[in-house]
Design a protein around this motif. Sequence first.
Motif, PDB file in Angstrom:
ATOM      1  N   THR A  10       0.829  -1.197   0.000  1.00 18.45           N
ATOM      2  CA  THR A  10       0.000   0.000   0.000  1.00 18.45           C
ATOM      3  C   THR A  10       0.869   1.254   0.000  1.00 18.45           C
ATOM      4  OG1 THR A  10      -1.745  -1.150   1.220  1.00 18.45           O
ATOM      5  CG2 THR A  10      -1.821   1.244   1.211  1.00 18.45           C
ATOM      6  N   CYS A  11       1.937   1.239   0.774  1.00 20.16           N
ATOM      7  CA  CYS A  11       2.853   2.378   0.795  1.00 20.16           C
ATOM      8  C   CYS A  11       3.546   2.555  -0.557  1.00 20.16           C
ATOM      9  CB  CYS A  11       3.892   2.199   1.896  1.00 20.16           C
ATOM     10  SG  CYS A  11       3.202   2.395   3.560  1.00 20.16           S
ATOM     11  N   CYS A  12       3.796   1.462  -1.258  1.00 20.64           N
ATOM     12  CA  CYS A  12       4.353   1.550  -2.615  1.00 20.64           C
ATOM     13  C   CYS A  12       3.364   2.234  -3.554  1.00 20.64           C
ATOM     14  CB  CYS A  12       4.698   0.158  -3.133  1.00 20.64           C
ATOM     15  SG  CYS A  12       6.122  -0.607  -2.328  1.00 20.64           S
ATOM     16  N   ASN A  13       2.079   1.946  -3.386  1.00 16.05           N
ATOM     17  CA  ASN A  13       1.028   2.633  -4.115  1.00 16.05           C
ATOM     18  C   ASN A  13       1.129   4.137  -3.855  1.00 16.05           C
ATOM     19  OD1 ASN A  13      -1.414   3.842  -4.894  1.00 16.05           O
ATOM     20  ND2 ASN A  13      -2.673   2.631  -3.519  1.00 16.05           N
ATOM     21  N   LEU A  14       1.240   4.519  -2.596  1.00 15.17           N
ATOM     22  CA  LEU A  14       1.330   5.924  -2.214  1.00 15.17           C
ATOM     23  C   LEU A  14       2.561   6.592  -2.817  1.00 15.17           C
ATOM     24  CD1 LEU A  14       0.514   8.381  -0.516  1.00 15.17           C
ATOM     25  CD2 LEU A  14       1.703   7.340   1.422  1.00 15.17           C
ATOM     26  N   ILE A  15       3.690   5.913  -2.764  1.00 14.59           N
ATOM     27  CA  ILE A  15       4.933   6.468  -3.307  1.00 14.59           C
ATOM     28  C   ILE A  15       4.821   6.678  -4.815  1.00 14.59           C
ATOM     29  CG2 ILE A  15       7.375   5.958  -3.740  1.00 14.59           C
ATOM     30  CD1 ILE A  15       7.388   4.594  -0.955  1.00 14.59           C
ATOM     31  N   CYS A  16       4.171   5.739  -5.497  1.00 18.74           N
ATOM     32  CA  CYS A  16       3.959   5.894  -6.943  1.00 18.74           C
ATOM     33  C   CYS A  16       3.146   7.160  -7.228  1.00 18.74           C
ATOM     34  CB  CYS A  16       3.243   4.678  -7.517  1.00 18.74           C
ATOM     35  SG  CYS A  16       4.266   3.206  -7.656  1.00 18.74           S
ATOM     36  N   GLY A  17       2.120   7.394  -6.419  1.00 13.58           N
ATOM     37  CA  GLY A  17       1.322   8.602  -6.585  1.00 13.58           C
ATOM     38  C   GLY A  17       2.148   9.856  -6.355  1.00 13.58           C
ATOM     39  N   CYS A  18       2.989   9.842  -5.318  1.00  6.83           N
ATOM     40  CA  CYS A  18       3.847  10.994  -5.025  1.00  6.83           C
ATOM     41  C   CYS A  18       4.833  11.250  -6.159  1.00  6.83           C
ATOM     42  CB  CYS A  18       4.604  10.762  -3.722  1.00  6.83           C
ATOM     43  SG  CYS A  18       3.565  10.721  -2.248  1.00  6.83           S
ATOM     44  N   LEU A  19       5.445  10.175  -6.669  1.00  4.45           N
ATOM     45  CA  LEU A  19       6.394  10.327  -7.779  1.00  4.45           C
ATOM     46  C   LEU A  19       5.704  10.862  -9.027  1.00  4.45           C
ATOM     47  CD1 LEU A  19       8.504   7.050  -7.391  1.00  4.45           C
ATOM     48  CD2 LEU A  19       9.244   9.389  -6.912  1.00  4.45           C
ATOM     49  N   GLY A  20       4.479  10.384  -9.274  1.00  2.00           N
ATOM     50  CA  GLY A  20       3.725  10.882 -10.418  1.00  2.00           C
ATOM     51  C   GLY A  20       3.473  12.379 -10.313  1.00  2.00           C
ATOM     52  N   ILE A  21       3.153  12.835  -9.113  1.00  2.00           N
ATOM     53  CA  ILE A  21       2.920  14.266  -8.888  1.00  2.00           C
ATOM     54  C   ILE A  21       4.205  15.064  -9.138  1.00  2.00           C
ATOM     55  CG2 ILE A  21       2.430  15.984  -7.103  1.00  2.00           C
ATOM     56  CD1 ILE A  21       0.443  13.931  -5.909  1.00  2.00           C
ATOM     57  N   VAL A  22       5.333  14.579  -8.617  1.00  2.00           N
ATOM     58  CA  VAL A  22       6.609  15.268  -8.798  1.00  2.00           C
ATOM     59  C   VAL A  22       6.974  15.355 -10.279  1.00  2.00           C
ATOM     60  CG1 VAL A  22       9.100  15.115  -8.390  1.00  2.00           C
ATOM     61  CG2 VAL A  22       7.503  14.696  -6.514  1.00  2.00           C
TER      62      VAL A  22
END
Length: 223
Positions: A10-22
């Motif tokens: 789940t945290c990997c999901n979150l990190i993917c979202g953060c990277l996409g935003i960056v």
Amino acid sequence: MIRHLPNFLTCCNLICGCLGIVFLLENRGVPAAYFVWAAGIFDYFDGFVARLLKVSSPIGKELDSLADVVSFGVLPALVMYKLIGEHTTSEALPYIAFSIAAFSALRLAIFNIDETQTDSFKGLNTPANTLFITSLPLLPASFGWLYQPWLLVTITLVFSLLLVSRIEIFALKFKNFTWADNKLRFTFLLLAVVLLALFQITAIPFIILLYIGLSLGAKAFSK
């Protein structure tokens, strides 16, 4: 450590979202859709692994929704914000895109307390909505007419409302693999594979429209 594996995914999901935003804000050359696809994979397997290992927990459920707000709420809102901003001279109009983030958060909160959404969804699920929004920039130049500001705003508002609607949308969850119990799911998957084979990634928004259309059609014919 094994019992923490679903939360790690789940945290990997979150990190993917953060990277996409960056990557989106820094105008790097990687489409936001790629991060959404990765987040979607992690989002699917965190629940699958939790059920497989029988380690589901209230914390995992809440963490999943918090991650989804970023990956499937804020990220698609920013994609639409940039799309509208690139095709209008209005400074205020692009901010309508953030209704996607607000309605996604509301949709996830409703889902968490609604015990009836086990075999199907009420309203469009956030991953499907995000796949549609983030795949729009991947369409070829022949779809340039789609980027008219009024049309992008219409898409934003319609899909925001779909998130919190009570329209029944079938879930891609298989309790068994018999045709009788899964004919709608098999039909959708078959048509989706055909569209992907013919049009590659540009087929994604049309697959999501097919998903919504089949759900509406199934509901209409069941009456």
